[in-house]
Design a protein around this motif. Sequence first.
Motif, short mmCIF file in Angstrom:
data_model
loop_
_atom_site.label_atom_id
_atom_site.label_comp_id
_atom_site.label_asym_id
_atom_site.label_seq_id
_atom_site.Cartn_x
_atom_site.Cartn_y
_atom_site.Cartn_z
N GLU A 75 0.83 -1.20 0.00
CA GLU A 75 0.00 0.00 0.00
C GLU A 75 0.87 1.26 0.00
OE1 GLU A 75 -3.36 2.33 2.65
OE2 GLU A 75 -2.82 0.29 3.20
N TRP A 76 1.95 1.26 0.78
CA TRP A 76 2.85 2.41 0.84
C TRP A 76 3.48 2.67 -0.51
CZ3 TRP A 76 8.11 3.43 0.32
CH2 TRP A 76 8.55 4.64 0.84
N LEU A 77 3.92 1.62 -1.19
CA LEU A 77 4.51 1.78 -2.52
C LEU A 77 3.50 2.34 -3.51
CD1 LEU A 77 6.67 -1.45 -2.77
CD2 LEU A 77 7.53 0.91 -2.72
N GLY A 78 2.27 1.86 -3.43
CA GLY A 78 1.22 2.39 -4.30
C GLY A 78 0.96 3.87 -4.06
N ARG A 79 0.90 4.24 -2.80
CA ARG A 79 0.69 5.66 -2.47
C ARG A 79 1.88 6.51 -2.90
NH1 ARG A 79 -2.91 7.02 2.39
NH2 ARG A 79 -4.43 5.35 2.32
N LYS A 80 3.07 5.96 -2.72
CA LYS A 80 4.27 6.69 -3.13
C LYS A 80 4.24 6.93 -4.64
CE LYS A 80 8.31 8.25 -1.76
NZ LYS A 80 8.44 9.35 -0.78
N HIS A 81 3.84 5.92 -5.40
CA HIS A 81 3.73 6.06 -6.84
C HIS A 81 2.70 7.13 -7.20
CE1 HIS A 81 1.94 5.13 -10.78
NE2 HIS A 81 3.22 5.11 -11.13
N GLU A 82 1.54 7.08 -6.56
CA GLU A 82 0.50 8.08 -6.82
C GLU A 82 1.01 9.49 -6.50
OE1 GLU A 82 -3.13 7.23 -4.74
OE2 GLU A 82 -3.19 5.18 -5.51
N TRP A 83 1.69 9.63 -5.38
CA TRP A 83 2.21 10.93 -4.97
C TRP A 83 3.24 11.45 -5.97
CZ3 TRP A 83 7.11 12.56 -3.40
CH2 TRP A 83 7.15 13.83 -2.83
N MET A 84 4.13 10.56 -6.42
CA MET A 84 5.16 10.97 -7.38
C MET A 84 4.52 11.33 -8.71
SD MET A 84 8.21 8.29 -6.47
CE MET A 84 9.40 8.96 -7.63
N THR A 85 3.52 10.60 -9.13
CA THR A 85 2.85 10.88 -10.40
C THR A 85 2.09 12.19 -10.32
OG1 THR A 85 2.61 8.50 -10.77
CG2 THR A 85 1.23 9.95 -12.08
#
Length: 91
Positions: A75-85
């Motif tokens: 979940e953290w990796l997914g959120r990190k990806h969303e935030w970076m995008t």
Amino acid sequence: MGKIVEMSERTAAYCESIARREDKSDFSIKNVMALVKDCGPVPGTDEHFVASLIFTRRAEREMFMTLDTPEQRFEWLGRKHEWMTRSDASK
């Protein structure tokens, strides 16, 4: 000139000792990327790609290691990806 060379050698030795200590920690890139794979992301996924970018930085690896379960890590990796995008899109 001799003092400059001596200081340079000391600095190089100090930096090498720090690098060796970092490599022996549980927070090495290799160890953290193994945990990434264990929580689900495989090469080619957004989560795996973002992990390969951010885990070159020790602080990011340490943050990831505070998470207790594979589900939390994914979940953290997914959120990190969303935030970076989202951050890239706003530029």
